[in-house]
Write a protein that holds these residues in place. Structure first.
Motif, short mmCIF file in Angstrom:
data_model
loop_
_atom_site.label_atom_id
_atom_site.label_comp_id
_atom_site.label_asym_id
_atom_site.label_seq_id
_atom_site.Cartn_x
_atom_site.Cartn_y
_atom_site.Cartn_z
N SER A 139 16.16 -21.71 23.25
CA SER A 139 17.10 -20.50 23.74
C SER A 139 18.34 -20.71 23.01
N VAL A 140 19.16 -19.71 23.28
CA VAL A 140 20.57 -19.78 23.24
C VAL A 140 21.49 -19.48 24.51
N PRO A 141 22.64 -20.05 24.58
CA PRO A 141 23.41 -19.84 25.55
C PRO A 141 23.74 -18.34 25.75
N SER A 191 29.15 -20.47 31.07
CA SER A 191 27.95 -19.95 30.49
C SER A 191 27.06 -19.74 31.88
N ALA A 248 10.51 -22.05 23.99
CA ALA A 248 11.00 -23.35 24.51
C ALA A 248 12.50 -23.30 23.91
N SER A 275 17.61 -17.19 37.10
CA SER A 275 16.63 -16.54 36.20
C SER A 275 16.10 -15.32 36.62
N VAL A 327 16.70 -16.59 25.68
CA VAL A 327 15.29 -17.11 25.39
C VAL A 327 14.84 -16.49 24.10
N TYR A 354 25.43 -20.25 11.90
CA TYR A 354 26.01 -19.29 12.83
C TYR A 354 26.18 -17.66 12.62
N PRO A 364 19.36 -21.51 16.55
CA PRO A 364 19.11 -22.61 16.60
C PRO A 364 17.92 -23.17 16.00
N GLN A 375 31.72 -20.08 19.10
CA GLN A 375 31.40 -18.78 18.48
C GLN A 375 30.54 -18.07 19.51
N SER A 384 24.23 -20.30 32.32
CA SER A 384 23.12 -21.08 32.53
C SER A 384 23.58 -22.19 33.55
N GLY A 385 22.77 -22.64 34.35
CA GLY A 385 23.04 -23.48 35.59
C GLY A 385 23.93 -22.96 36.44
N SER A 386 24.56 -21.78 36.61
CA SER A 386 25.46 -21.41 37.68
C SER A 386 24.47 -20.69 38.69
N SER A 396 18.34 -13.20 28.78
CA SER A 396 18.19 -14.52 29.09
C SER A 396 18.47 -15.44 27.90
N ARG A 421 24.89 -19.34 17.28
CA ARG A 421 24.36 -20.26 16.50
C ARG A 421 22.84 -20.05 16.54
#
Ligand code: SRM
Ligand SMILES: Cc1cc2nc3c(=O)[nH]c(=O)nc-3n(C[C@H](O)[C@H](O)[C@H](O)COP(=O)(O)OP(=O)(O)OC[C@H]3O[C@@H](n4cnc5c(N)ncnc54)[C@H](O)[C@@H]3O)c2cc1C
Ligand code: SF4
Ligand code: FES
Lengths: 134, 807
Positions: free
Chosen positions: A93-95, A112, A91, A121, A85, A54, A49, A30, A114-116, A83, A47
């Protein structure tokens, strides 16, 4: 590090109301999509968190210190659309997902951010509105 | 030039070098870390699974610091003053061991196939394994184990927790708290096996298939994570002949020095006074002490607060101070899932510690009082959630992660002009780590006498009443116009609904028209009330609580056909719960066809006008209370206000409709009606004040019209009539002068405004059904309009549906 990005068309750009969200189901995920006042489009996880529901696509879109945001409709925690965040509780965050407008259609990529590598950031805050149409 | 070498690059090492650089340390700093990246926020590690990137978690390397990443220190050559790495030697004058700890993996067969939960790489591995797994087990039901279990659950695994002790989190909660905690954890869908051990990890062909308990039973699982405690990484120190503790840990003195004065140890690898500290707060303090000593200071580590708060979403668990005391006071609510216990000294005056499960409010508020005199009776503190009005002494520690006390926060406010929580964070570091002290930071701010600004939010420097006047006098009709003229940015969840309400009070018109759609809270946006699982409830208007059997039957049929949970509300009407967004228009269509309209249960608007049965039936009734209630409800329906409005009409002084607990309440007299205003149930109940007596129906209605419009013009955001009336300069007398004697000369205006509202009222459900463009927004998924949201799941209770929170 290169990776192939696959894009999924979700709706016409014009379906999206300014400063409001819609939710798309992409490969079972989603994704909450928002159109900001400047015409930019952002995508984050739908979602909330904090509650597990959702619902983020149904929150109020706004800004905090010029950063585009959405407030969870359940308990009003505010998330950065750039971001992912939570600006009230960093602390959490959502993707964040990649999104673009092609030929008037909104497209999402689930790879996503993130991480790429390409989305360190550092670059995230300097967001520029997406060009329309294209 | 001096050479400072740090072995290990975790949070403690980061805090050390950051502090040294901040102090202007003039030697050369080299940090050697085994992980492939600089130190990162391990406390927030779990957020990596929900999308926070490794880059976001990683701390910046302070300027001038040399790092060797992906490099392990294999030995210390004390004689030569060098550390040995895989690729060579690095000389040191001062060496700091910050090697942290490693997860403890019990030596059971098959353990090598299990995962641990400590680094970004661990999480990557778990994420990959979870892709084609259905079940997971976490061994260890402590703080970290529960966090890991929640993470597995969020990856889509049915997850079990195996804990040796008879209850979860044995180091933080006692048996009573453990029982309440267990019920919360199970409600999240996690299986709990307490008092159970592990005999082996069952696997075949290199793949884990389950976990065998000592009794021989097997829990099916394709992913097993050990989180059964940590062991300090003291191997370097041990081999170099430094003193280490019997059960591990590099022995240090309060200056953080090891048995070799040239070598310090900090963080989770250090053993201070026989203690290993497994929390980041003390590790940071140790780093600061070492940095001070290295630069010639005389700081000492004197122990640390071991308070903890569980970050597991949805369940609050916290422990602070001691876990026993001469006396204890317990509050327990097994139904609500709340367990709170305070330990106090034998004279019940000094707070020693506390345990909270299900409601951690006392944690932030009371933790700073540990070892100090209690600010109130223990039972009051437990009940009130120990919220407001605590006057913390300056030396009380507010943020234990960063060791910041109340005095420092006050100083930041007084001397450095800080006015908000982000400012406090930037200035003092408080609140930047686990975040559990943030509520307390807010309270301190509020109590520090920061000039309380009337600004609505960062976008408008005006109060609601001022904005109302601007909009009214300037004839502004859109949010964009208002914010571009009088505000900044693009608004937020505070100012947008306020402006939406002002525009609705002044201009009526559909709340979803044009740009106004973007201003509404989700409730107004979907014309229904959002529930915890993302579904909505539907409340049709039932004026005065009077309803025909036919209409009752329709409600019953609609509820049955759509499978809605049905409940009689406290407002004399019926609430239908559990509708998905795409069902709302279908439900309204059925209700509207039977003559119903929106009850505005979602709006800051008139809710209900309750009635008693009155003179039509009741042997005591002196006026037709039902007739008046129906008329009033229809008159004011849809009226948007700063907060919701409730009313009631009773047929005699026995007051069966509870009119005196309403924003405006009417009680029948032999001669006419008495009007009461400013009443309230809810959070802070207040009886309404008698505004006028023995009014005729016309006089009554005119007075209520003006009362409501005057309130709408001048009240603050979310200020109900009770609070508004109390804040009104001159109180009830002034109100009488304005709306009954027209002292301000605005009554004609107020009357006209109400006439306009009544003349332009239209049912919002009907109008939405008539507008295909608005209707098209009622879908769960924009790219799959017919598809229901699969995250919405129900089970049943007492014959009706009940939401199950999806993972
Ligand atoms: C359904 C109902 C409970 C029930 O099952 O009986 C209810 C349910 C909610 N109440 Fe209530 N209240 C309901 C009667 C009451 C009453 C009793 C009454 O009206 O006679 C009170 C006390 C009287 C009063 O308001 O003065 C009441 C005091 C509150 C308060 C506290 C208001 C205050 O000033 O302190 C809130 C919170 C708020 O509005 O900010 C609230 C808020 C809510 C919300 C809207 C919370 C939310 O945002 O989700 C609930 C959602 C309603 C829904 O989803 O449909 N509800 N609530 C009742 C609906 C009445 C109706 O038909 O409209
Ligand atoms: C999931 C999780 C959640 C947590 N949540 C909380 C919380 O809510 N609150 C809280 O207070 N604490 C929490 N903690 C604990 C907190 O993270 C630790 O207290 C903190 O990380 C300790 O810091 P450290 O620098 O001493 O050790 P570490 O973080 O373990 O860092 C040590 C580093 O040194 C490296 N290293 C070890 N040996 C060598 C060597 N020989 N050569 C080179 N490098 C080496 C290691 O690889 C590691 O990178 C949590 C921990 C985890 C894993
Ligand atoms: S308030 Fe009076 S009239 Fe109304 S039901 Fe009660 S006793 Fe009867
Ligand atoms: S107590 Fe953890 S951030 Fe303040």
């Amino acid at each position: 590090m290169s990776r192939r990005t696959s894009w999924t068309q979700v709706c016409d750009y014009t379906v999206m109301l300014p400063e409001r969200g819609v939710c798309a189901l992409v490969d079972g995920v989603q994704v909450a999509l928002f159109r900001t006042y400047d015409g930019g489009v952002h995508a984050v996880g739908n979602r909330d968190p904090f509650s597990g529901a959702y619902v983020l696509s149904r929150g109020i879109v706004g800004t905090r210190k010029d950063e585009p945001t959405v407030a969870s409709p359940l308990h009003k925690q505010v998330f950065s659309l750039v971001s992912g965040v939570c600006l009230d509780e960093e602390a959490v965050s959502v993707p964040v997902y990649r999104v673009r407008v092609r030929d008037g259609r909104v497209e999402v990529s689930l790879s996503s951010l993130s991480g790429s590598q390409e989305a360190g950031s550092g670059t995230a805050r300097g967001h520029t509105p997406l060009p329309l149409g294209g | 030039m001096r050479n400072l070498v740090v072995a290990g690059y975790g949070p403690a090492a980061h805090r050390l070098v950051e502090t040294l650089v901040g102090k202007g340390f003039d030697g050369r700093i080299t940090v050697i870390g085994e992980e492939p990246r600089p130190a990162y926020d391990r406390v927030a590690l779990t957020s990596y699974l929900s999308g926070t990137s490794a880059e976001d978690l990683t701390y910046p390397v302070p300027p001038g610091v040399v790092t060797r990443l992906g490099s392990r220190v294999t030995a210390i050559d004390r004689a030569a003053g060098q550390v040995v790495t895989g690729t060579g030697r690095v000389p040191y004058d001062v060496l700091v061991l910050a090697t942290g700890s490693a997860p403890f993996v019990p030596p059971v067969p098959g353990a090598e196939h299990a995962f641990v939960y400590r680094t970004i790489e661990d999480l990557d591995a778990i994420r990959v394994a979870a892709k084609d797994a259905a079940e997971g087990v976490v061994v260890g039901g402590g703080l970290l184990g529960l966090e890991a279990a929640d993470a597995l659950r969020s990856l889509g695994l049915r997850t079990h927790i195996v804990e040796m002790s008879p209850w979860l989190m044995p180091r933080q909660v006692d048996e009573g708290g453990g029982a309440v905690l267990r019920s919360h954890i199970e409600r999240l869908g996690l299986g709990v096996h307490a008092g159970a051990g592990v005999r082996e990890i069952v696997h075949s062909g290199g793949r884990v298939t389950g976990l065998r308990k000592p009794d021989g039973t097997v829990l099916d699982a394709q992913v097993v994570v050990f989180s059964a405690g940590i062991r300090p990484r003291d191997e370097l120190a041990r081999e170099a002949g430094l003193a280490v503790g019997e059960r591990g840990g590099v022995v240090v003195d309060p200056a953080m020095r090891t048995s070799d004065p040239a070598i310090y140890a900090i963080g989770e690898c250090a053993l201070v006074e026989g203690m290993i500290y497994g929390l980041v707060g003390p590790c940071n303090t140790m780093a600061e002490v070492a940095a001070d000593r290295i630069t010639g200071g005389s700081a000492s580590f004197t122990g640390a607060d071991m308070s903890t708060k569980l970050k597991l979403l949805g369940v609050e668990v916290a422990q602070f101070g001691a876990m026993s005391g001469a006396l204890d006071v317990t509050y327990m609510d097994p139904v609500g899932g709340v367990y709170k216990k305070l330990f106090v000294s034998d004279d019940a005056r000094t707070l020693l510690g506390g345990i909270c499960v299900g409601d951690a409010a006392p944690y932030a508020a009371l933790r700073p009082f540990v070892g100090k005199e209690l600010p109130a009776a223990p039972s009051d503190l437990l009940f009130s959630g120990a919220g407001a009005a605590l006057d913390l002494p300056d030396e009380a520690q507010v943020c234990s992660c960063n060791n910041v006390c109340a005095g420092e926060i006050r100083a930041a406010v007084a001397d450095r002009g800080v006015t908000d929580v982000p400012g406090i964070k930037a200035c003092t570091r408080a609140g930047t780590t686990c975040g559990s002290c943030v509520p307390l930071l807010k309270q301190l701010l509020e109590k520090s006498g920061v000039a309380v600004s009337k600004s609505l939010c960062e976008h408008f420097a005006h109060s609601r009443a001022e904005l109302f006047d601007i909009v009214r006098v300037r004839g502004i009709t859109t949010f964009s116009e208002l914010i571009s003229r009088r505000g900044q940015g693009r608004g937020c969840d505070i100012c947008k609904p306020v402006v939406a309400s002002i525009l609705a009070s002044l201009h009526n018109g559909h709340v979803l028209d044009g740009e106004r759609a973007a201003l509404q809270d989700t409730n107004d946006h979907f014309l229904a009330n959002l529930q915890k699982n993302g579904t909505y409830s539907v409340v049709p208007r039932i004026p005065g609580g009077e309803i025909t059997p036919d209409k009752l039957i329709v409600i019953g049929e609609v509820a049955r056909d759509f499978g809605l949970y049905t409940k009689i509300t406290g407002g004399q009407r019926i609430d239908l719960f559990g509708a998905r967004v795409e069902q709302l228009p279908q439900i309204w269509r059925r209700l509207v066809a039977a003559g119903f309209e929106s009850g505005h249960a979602y709006g800051k608007a008139l809710r209900t006008v309750k009635s008693c049965v009155g003179s039509a039936w009741c042997r005591y009734g002196v006026q037709d209370s039902v007739g008046l209630a129906v008329a009033l409800e229809l008159r004011y329906r849809g009226l948007r206000a700063p907060h919701k409005l409730k009313s009631a009409v009773s047929g005699c002084a026995r007051e069966c409709a509870e009119a005196r607990s309403k924003d405006f309440g009417v009680i029948a007299t032999e001669q006419g009606w008495n009007l009461y205003v400013g009443g309230n149930g809810g959070f802070r109940p207040r009886h309404a004040d008698l505004l006028a007596t023995d009014l005729s129906t016309d006089e009554l209605v005119r007075t209520i019209d003006r009362f409501l419009m005057f309130y709408i013009r001048t009240a603050d955001r979310l200020q109900r009539t009770a609070a508004w009336l109390e804040s009104l300069d001159g109180g009830l007398d002034y109100l009488r002068e304005v709306i009954m004697d027209d002292s301000l000369g605005i009554c004609a205006d107020l009357d006209a405004q109400m006439e306009q509202h009544i003349a332009t009222y239209a049912d919002e459900w009907q109008a939405t059904l008539d507008d295909p463009e608005k209707l098209s927004r009622f879908v769960s998924f924009v790219n799959a309009p017919g598809m229901p949201d699969p995250s919405i799941v129900f089970d049943s209770e007492r014959g009706q549906i009940r939401p199950v929170m999806a993972r």
